[in-house]
Design a protein around this motif. Structure first.
Motif, PDB file in Angstrom:
ATOM      1  N   CYS A   1       0.534   5.828   0.062  1.00  0.00           N
ATOM      2  CA  CYS A   1      -0.302   7.034   0.072  1.00  0.00           C
ATOM      3  C   CYS A   1       0.571   8.198  -0.366  1.00  0.00           C
ATOM      4  O   CYS A   1       1.797   8.134  -0.278  1.00  0.00           O
ATOM      5  CB  CYS A   1      -0.914   7.282   1.446  1.00  0.00           C
TER       6      CYS A   1
ATOM      7  N   ALA B   1       0.859  -1.191   0.000  1.00  0.00           N
ATOM      8  CA  ALA B   1       0.000   0.000   0.000  1.00  0.00           C
ATOM      9  C   ALA B   1       0.892   1.238   0.000  1.00  0.00           C
ATOM     10  O   ALA B   1       2.021   1.208   0.501  1.00  0.00           O
ATOM     11  CB  ALA B   1      -0.904   0.013   1.224  1.00  0.00           C
TER      12      ALA B   1
ATOM     13  N   THR C   1      -4.670   7.096  -1.721  1.00  0.00           N
ATOM     14  CA  THR C   1      -4.112   5.831  -1.244  1.00  0.00           C
ATOM     15  C   THR C   1      -4.305   4.804  -2.352  1.00  0.00           C
ATOM     16  O   THR C   1      -5.213   4.922  -3.171  1.00  0.00           O
ATOM     17  CB  THR C   1      -4.813   5.323   0.038  1.00  0.00           C
TER      18      THR C   1
ATOM     19  N   THR D   1      -3.676   0.410  -3.132  1.00  0.00           N
ATOM     20  CA  THR D   1      -3.214  -0.919  -2.735  1.00  0.00           C
ATOM     21  C   THR D   1      -3.091  -1.779  -3.987  1.00  0.00           C
ATOM     22  O   THR D   1      -3.914  -1.686  -4.894  1.00  0.00           O
ATOM     23  CB  THR D   1      -4.180  -1.592  -1.750  1.00  0.00           C
TER      24      THR D   1
END
Length: 56
Positions: free
Chosen positions: A13, A11, A23, A25
């Motif tokens: 951000c 992940a 963000t 993932t």
């Protein structure tokens, strides 16, 4: 038995140039050769629209 394929979730951000925060993932898929070195690496987005703005 040793597998030659590995998946790693990650992940991140950050902030876009527009100052909007984001963000993301995804997962990376790697395949190893007989020496244990990566010979294939792919990024597989969780959201297929993730990179759409870069395709324009």
């Amino acid at each position: 038995m040793r597998s030659d394929k590995y998946k790693t979730k990650w992940a991140v951000c950050g902030k876009r140039v527009s100052k909007e925060e984001f963000t993301q993932t995804d997962k990376d898929v790697a395949k190893l050769n007989a020496e244990g070195k990566i010979n294939y690496l792919a990024n597989v987005p969780d959201n297929i629209l993730t990179f759409e703005t870069y395709k324009k």
